[in-house]
Design an enzyme around this catalytic site. Sequence first.
Site, PDB file in Angstrom:
ATOM      1  N   ASP A 181       0.324  -1.294  -0.258  1.00 11.50           N
ATOM      2  CA  ASP A 181      -0.379  -0.008   0.049  1.00 11.50           C
ATOM      3  C   ASP A 181       0.751   1.284   0.353  1.00 11.50           C
ATOM      4  O   ASP A 181       0.397   2.253   0.252  1.00 11.50           O
ATOM      5  CB  ASP A 181      -0.697  -0.440   0.967  1.00 11.50           C
ATOM      6  CG  ASP A 181      -1.670  -1.439   1.306  1.00 11.50           C
ATOM      7  OD1 ASP A 181      -2.245  -1.284   0.312  1.00 11.50           O
ATOM      8  OD2 ASP A 181      -1.554  -1.272   2.233  1.00 11.50           O
ATOM      9  N   HIS A 203      -4.580  -2.206  -6.390  1.00 16.95           N
ATOM     10  CA  HIS A 203      -3.102  -0.935  -6.502  1.00 16.95           C
ATOM     11  C   HIS A 203      -4.352   0.101  -7.260  1.00 16.95           C
ATOM     12  O   HIS A 203      -5.157  -0.397  -8.170  1.00 16.95           O
ATOM     13  CB  HIS A 203      -2.630  -1.032  -8.163  1.00 16.95           C
ATOM     14  CG  HIS A 203      -1.813  -1.789  -7.882  1.00 16.95           C
ATOM     15  ND1 HIS A 203      -0.960  -2.853  -8.048  1.00 16.95           N
ATOM     16  CD2 HIS A 203      -0.451  -1.866  -6.727  1.00 16.95           C
ATOM     17  CE1 HIS A 203       0.360  -3.813  -7.542  1.00 16.95           C
ATOM     18  NE2 HIS A 203       0.251  -2.529  -6.592  1.00 16.95           N
TER      19      HIS A 203
HETATM   20  P1  IMP Z   1      -2.174 -12.780   2.222  1.00 22.04           P
HETATM   21  O1  IMP Z   1      -1.354 -12.289   1.367  1.00 22.04           O
HETATM   22  O2  IMP Z   1      -2.976 -12.649   1.651  1.00 22.04           O
HETATM   23  O3  IMP Z   1      -1.261 -14.369   2.823  1.00 22.04           O
HETATM   24  O4  IMP Z   1      -1.840 -11.651   3.936  1.00 22.04           O
HETATM   25  C1  IMP Z   1      -0.633 -11.540   4.169  1.00 22.04           C
HETATM   26  C2  IMP Z   1      -0.402 -10.318   5.109  1.00 22.04           C
HETATM   27  O5  IMP Z   1       0.005  -9.608   3.922  1.00 22.04           O
HETATM   28  C3  IMP Z   1      -1.702  -9.936   5.876  1.00 22.04           C
HETATM   29  O6  IMP Z   1      -1.022  -9.091   7.014  1.00 22.04           O
HETATM   30  C4  IMP Z   1      -2.026  -9.211   4.566  1.00 22.04           C
HETATM   31  O7  IMP Z   1      -3.664  -7.722   4.843  1.00 22.04           O
HETATM   32  C5  IMP Z   1      -1.009  -8.195   4.088  1.00 22.04           C
HETATM   33  N1  IMP Z   1      -0.644  -8.033   2.873  1.00 22.04           N
HETATM   34  C6  IMP Z   1      -0.586  -8.876   1.613  1.00 22.04           C
HETATM   35  N2  IMP Z   1      -0.372  -8.101   0.315  1.00 22.04           N
HETATM   36  C7  IMP Z   1      -1.351  -7.074   0.481  1.00 22.04           C
HETATM   37  C8  IMP Z   1      -1.220  -5.385   0.209  1.00 22.04           C
HETATM   38  O8  IMP Z   1      -1.135  -5.860  -0.926  1.00 22.04           O
HETATM   39  N3  IMP Z   1      -1.331  -4.613   0.224  1.00 22.04           N
HETATM   40  C9  IMP Z   1      -0.695  -4.407   2.397  1.00 22.04           C
HETATM   41  N4  IMP Z   1      -1.000  -5.911   2.795  1.00 22.04           N
HETATM   42  C10 IMP Z   1      -1.144  -6.899   2.348  1.00 22.04           C
END
Ligand code: IMP
Length: 449
Positions: A18, A46
């Site tokens: 982010d 995005h």
């Molecule tokens: P997952 O990628 O859904 O398994 O999530 C694992 C961790 O990464 C969590 O804390 C999500 O909130 C974070 N996360 C995954 N992708 C993003 C992103 O694009 N932006 C912010 N946090 C992310």
Amino acid sequence: MGIERPEQTCVFGLGWGDEGKGKVVDLLCPAFDIVVRFNGGANAGHTVCVGSETFALHLLPTGVLHDTAVGVIGPGVVVDPMALLAEIDELAGRGVDVAGRLKISDRAHLVLDYHKIEDQLSERAAGDEGKIGTTSRGIGPCYADKMRRTTAVRFADLFDDKELTPRVRRIVEAKKASFAAMYEEDGGLNAQTVLADLAQAAQRLRSNVCDTTQFLHKAIENGKSLLFEGANGVLLDVDHGTYPFVTSSSTGPHGIGPGAGVPPQCVTRLIGVSKAYATRVGAGPFVTELKDALGERIRRQGREYGTTTGRPRRCGWFDSVTCRYTAQLSGATDLALLHLDTLSGLDEIGVCVAYRCDGQTLRTLPASVSRIERAEPIIEFLPGWQEALRSVRRFENLPKNALDYVDRIEMLIGVPVSMVGVGPDRSQTLVRGALQSLVKSAEPVGSEK
Ligand code: IMP
């Protein structure tokens, strides 16, 4: 003399995602022929504004909003075909046709219903104390299947119906048994739904699926310019991030080798994106987090709510310990420091210069989450500025205190700050140094919100 091509470039986040990479990619993409995703899946978010419209992309490279760019989804991406088709259809409905210029690696793995179900069941079972706070998009379970090797489905498998159907039935039965044993329910998993999704994906995406590795190598040989878009952020990297509170892929330029099949030395301009403060969604340590009214003020002012899940983002001071670490391990050549305008109006602004933990001063990020959780930030306060920054168009016109703040960060990280964001619009991005020539010729399609 041929046309001067930009260096092969990667834009990636230096934090926990982010950071506003969409805005940077949007500014640069008109200078590039091909935009490439190499990691993650529909967990990424995005947001780009095009005129009065806002587009939130999750799986497609952001650069495809620029209609001359070819989009590539590399072998390192895990693709939820239904989410991808929904994204393609939504864009088509709004006049952006990407289907004809999208290439999906035949080596990329598919995120299927059972991955999303498992993501939710496992988070629920872990409870508030143990959960990772995932985006529920099935990312971790899909990468786990990829590494396990016996229960994965790749795009290359889609077109062999005879083999695929019985294999998927076997996988679904195995998943059901494992969910029942681990979570005492099967989450409503149904082989027919999975097969129907796969049939739709095979039918609609057939012409997009190819050997993207060969495509990219040919493109490089032919002098094309490539822009690699890192998803998530380097602090969420599975090897280098705040494990286990990370995502399941290699999120920085080091992921381009495995995730796109392009050797790392080909990509020489590495633009690390950070905000002028820190944010995080999901669980996990965050040393500089502000849990008070100041954190709330930054959240409100910076509109800090997740693109993928809408969750409020945790906010805190800029952390030079984590940023120096991620800039170093990703070899950042440039720093894009966004949302500087969000900090206007504060009397003083904190920057974390080191951690204090167990009686020691730490200048690098410990591996152990419990150590990071015990760490206290050592904060240096710099004078703030009262001026709104949104009408500033040149670095030298920033208020002195804002410029000093940027200089201090540059010094702490050891990487030149080549871009500063002072508002959501594309014109509200100040550029200096080597990136100026890249942005100069660009006529971006929108801006990040
Ligand atoms: P997952 O990628 O859904 O398994 O999530 C694992 C961790 O990464 C969590 O804390 C999500 O909130 C974070 N996360 C995954 N992708 C993003 C992103 O694009 N932006 C912010 N946090 C992310």
